[in-house]
Design an enzyme around this catalytic site. Structure first.
Site, mmCIF file in Angstrom:
data_model
loop_
_atom_site.group_PDB
_atom_site.id
_atom_site.type_symbol
_atom_site.label_atom_id
_atom_site.label_comp_id
_atom_site.label_asym_id
_atom_site.label_seq_id
_atom_site.Cartn_x
_atom_site.Cartn_y
_atom_site.Cartn_z
ATOM 1 N N HIS A 52 -9.369 6.660 2.216
ATOM 2 C CA HIS A 52 -9.672 7.170 3.560
ATOM 3 C C HIS A 52 -11.093 8.067 3.548
ATOM 4 O O HIS A 52 -10.928 9.021 4.493
ATOM 5 C CB HIS A 52 -8.621 7.451 4.577
ATOM 6 N N TYR A 83 -3.427 11.164 7.322
ATOM 7 C CA TYR A 83 -3.634 9.788 7.429
ATOM 8 C C TYR A 83 -2.522 8.933 6.818
ATOM 9 O O TYR A 83 -2.197 9.334 5.582
ATOM 10 C CB TYR A 83 -4.995 9.333 7.189
ATOM 11 N N ARG A 101 0.656 -1.084 0.182
ATOM 12 C CA ARG A 101 0.165 -0.041 -0.006
ATOM 13 C C ARG A 101 0.963 1.173 0.164
ATOM 14 O O ARG A 101 1.976 1.249 0.587
ATOM 15 C CB ARG A 101 -0.931 -0.043 1.179
ATOM 16 N N ASP A 140 -5.196 3.877 -0.104
ATOM 17 C CA ASP A 140 -6.405 4.088 0.773
ATOM 18 C C ASP A 140 -6.816 5.590 0.621
ATOM 19 O O ASP A 140 -5.933 6.454 1.088
ATOM 20 C CB ASP A 140 -6.129 3.651 2.259
ATOM 21 N N GLU A 182 -14.434 -1.135 5.486
ATOM 22 C CA GLU A 182 -13.714 -1.399 7.054
ATOM 23 C C GLU A 182 -14.644 -0.849 8.166
ATOM 24 O O GLU A 182 -14.492 -1.364 9.077
ATOM 25 C CB GLU A 182 -12.168 -0.962 7.109
ATOM 26 N N ARG A 189 -13.855 -4.896 2.373
ATOM 27 C CA ARG A 189 -12.928 -4.811 3.389
ATOM 28 C C ARG A 189 -13.409 -5.086 4.879
ATOM 29 O O ARG A 189 -12.699 -4.785 5.850
ATOM 30 C CB ARG A 189 -12.533 -3.296 3.493
ATOM 31 N N GLU A 223 -4.871 -7.493 4.673
ATOM 32 C CA GLU A 223 -3.871 -6.206 5.002
ATOM 33 C C GLU A 223 -2.954 -6.734 6.323
ATOM 34 O O GLU A 223 -3.579 -7.584 7.220
ATOM 35 C CB GLU A 223 -4.819 -5.266 5.606
ATOM 36 N N GLU A 250 -8.854 2.078 -2.084
ATOM 37 C CA GLU A 250 -9.684 1.768 -1.197
ATOM 38 C C GLU A 250 -10.777 3.134 -0.314
ATOM 39 O O GLU A 250 -9.925 4.062 -0.550
ATOM 40 C CB GLU A 250 -8.866 1.219 0.127
ATOM 41 N N TRP A 309 -11.835 12.098 8.064
ATOM 42 C CA TRP A 309 -10.565 11.949 8.093
ATOM 43 C C TRP A 309 -10.107 10.664 7.564
ATOM 44 O O TRP A 309 -10.792 9.564 7.494
ATOM 45 C CB TRP A 309 -10.354 11.613 9.748
HETATM 46 O O1 KDG Z 1 -8.930 2.721 13.669
HETATM 47 C C1 KDG Z 1 -8.920 3.228 12.449
HETATM 48 C C2 KDG Z 1 -8.060 2.378 11.361
HETATM 49 O O2 KDG Z 1 -8.526 1.216 11.347
HETATM 50 C C3 KDG Z 1 -7.943 2.900 10.015
HETATM 51 O O3 KDG Z 1 -7.564 4.156 9.812
HETATM 52 C C4 KDG Z 1 -7.120 1.909 9.223
HETATM 53 O O4 KDG Z 1 -7.901 2.600 7.119
HETATM 54 C C5 KDG Z 1 -7.422 1.694 7.867
HETATM 55 C C6 KDG Z 1 -6.667 0.768 6.986
HETATM 56 O O5 KDG Z 1 -6.955 0.750 5.830
HETATM 57 O O6 KDG Z 1 -5.752 -0.110 7.626
HETATM 58 MG MG MG Z 2 -8.601 1.789 5.306
#
Ligand code: KDG
Ligand code: MG
Length: 412
Positions: free
Chosen positions: A222, A159, A147, A220, A272, A293, A349, A246, A412
């Site tokens: 995010h 992030y 990644r 990601d 996720e 995810r 992951e 992602e 975020w």
């Molecule tokens: O608790 C938040 C994390 O699990 C997240 O920010 C991690 O996005 C994430 C990832 O893809 O691992």
């Molecule tokens: Mg993620």
């Protein structure tokens, strides 16, 4: 086989983990992960006050029935707190059943469908040279999929960038770039989507030029883009052949993915923060995603995630279970067993836990030639050392949040 004791163990070896520990009348111990990053104590209360009293005296073999009882019997369904609590019970019962059978859990789930699980690691850097070093370090550790996250010119803290998180950790032991920081208040980070969109395609071009066309690369987003921004990014990243993009948009508005899909063939991964198969249902049926995810820990356990994956298999959609360090070694083991058994596994992951975490949770998984394997110990293959766990009491920790340049709170 009756559940005689149920206890909730909270420990913080580098970061907080919540573990449910069930003991049967014949002395078998089963473990389940209930960690919800930044909101851990809500799940502790849910388990201690509302679930543990229901478990004592139940038949430990009745996994499906117990799951349905906790899900339907609570009346108030779904949500991350409820589903993390139910997940822990489900995992612990599968652990017990497999230990009683004297088999590693994947055998009960149908046996191994592959030699091991392709895993991706997190490379990052505030600039290209730091990023290239990080990619090289991951390749040296054996990763075969990576990644890629980078800093964005003009933004101080975002992030996924290890060096920034390590610096913000104030010299504490670094255990990869876990973003939740200990303290009474969350940290503020900053964000500018246009600056990010201008910067990212050039980063992937540089990474491809440096590391060649073969290496699977992931990214990601995010949850920070609008549908149009995500569509534009997906299109611009097509020449660099990503394994996936992602969380390109916030997961609440699933219609956004229809728009993204119309404009790009970059594979999409999402979920996720999802808690049930219902969150995935339309995305799977309409083939709006390529990878699921979900995490065993946040999807209500092994039982429902296996069902979700069976549904996804009808549409050639594969797994990409969430595996940052906030999934405890127990949760990671559970999803390694599941990933080994299902046919439509995609990728796992994998962020290494800290040495301190590994002392509290003794694990039997293997990491070899870029592949993970849960090992062949009976059950999940994880032992919780209660004495070690007791040395690390809970510490308040929050995930950061974003503000735009004008002060507006952003995803975020
Ligand atoms: O608790 C938040 C994390 O699990 C997240 O920010 C991690 O996005 C994430 C990832 O893809 O691992
Ligand atoms: Mg993620």
């Amino acid at each position: 086989m009756i559940i005689e004791r149920a206890e909730v163990v909270v420990t913080s070896p580098s970061r907080n983990f919540v573990t449910l520990r069930l003991v049967t009348d014949d002395g078998i111990v089963g473990l389940g992960d209930a960690t919800l990053n930044g909101r851990e104590l809500a799940v502790v209360a849910y388990l201690r006050d509302h679930v543990v009293p229901l478990l004592r005296g139940r038949d430990a073999h009745r996994i499906e029935d117990t799951w349905q009882f906790l899900y339907r019997g609570g009346y108030w369904r779904r949500g991350p707190v409820t589903m993390a609590a139910i997940a822990a019970v489900d995992m612990a019962l599968w652990d017990i059943k497999a230990r009683a059978a004297g088999m590693p859990l994947y055998q009960l789930l149908g046996g191994a469908s592959r030699e091991g699980l392709l895993a991706y690691g997190h490379a990052s850097g505030s600039d290209l040279s730091e990023l290239f070093d990080s990619v090289r370090a991951h390749l040296e550790q054996g990763f075969r999929a990576i990644r890629v996250q980078t800093g964005v010119p003009g933004l101080n803290a975002i992030y996924g960038i290890a060096s920034q998180a390590a610096a913000a950790g104030g010299g504490e032991e670094r255990y990869d770039h876990e973003p939740a920081r200990r303290g009474a208040l969350p940290m503020q980070e900053d964000w500018d989507t246009r600056a990010y969109l201008r910067h990212l395609p050039g980063v992937f071009e540089a990474v491809r030029n440096e590391f060649g066309p073969e290496l699977p690369l992931l990214h990601d987003g995010h949850h920070r883009m609008t549908p149009l921004q995500a569509a534009k990014l997906g299109k611009e990243l097509e020449p660099y052949d990503l394994f996936w993009l992602e969380d390109c948009t916030p997961a609440e508005n699933q219609e956004a993915l229809r728009l993204v899909r119309r404009h790009t063939t970059t594979p999409l991964a999402i979920g996720e923060v999802f808690n049930t198969v219902w969150d995935f249902k339309d995305l799977i049926r309409e083939q709006l995603i390529d990878y699921v995810r979900g995490a065993v820990t946040h999807m209500g356990g092994i039982t429902p995630l296996k069902k979700t994956m069976e549904y996804a298999a009808l549409y050639q959609i594969r797994s990409g279970f969430h595996g940052p360090t906030d999934i405890s070694p127990v949760g990671m083991a559970a999803q390694m067993h599941l990933g080994l058994a299902i046919h439509n596994f995609g990728i796992q992951e994998y962020m290494k836990h800290s040495a301190r975490t590994d002392e509290v949770f003794r694990q039997s998984f293997r990491w070899r030639d870029g592949l993970l394997h849960p090992g062949d110990e009976p059950g999940l293959g994880v032992e919780l050392d209660l004495d070690e766990a007791g040395r690390y009491p809970y510490e308040q920790a929050y995930l950061p949040f974003n503000r735009l340049a004008d002060g507006t709170v952003h995803d975020w």
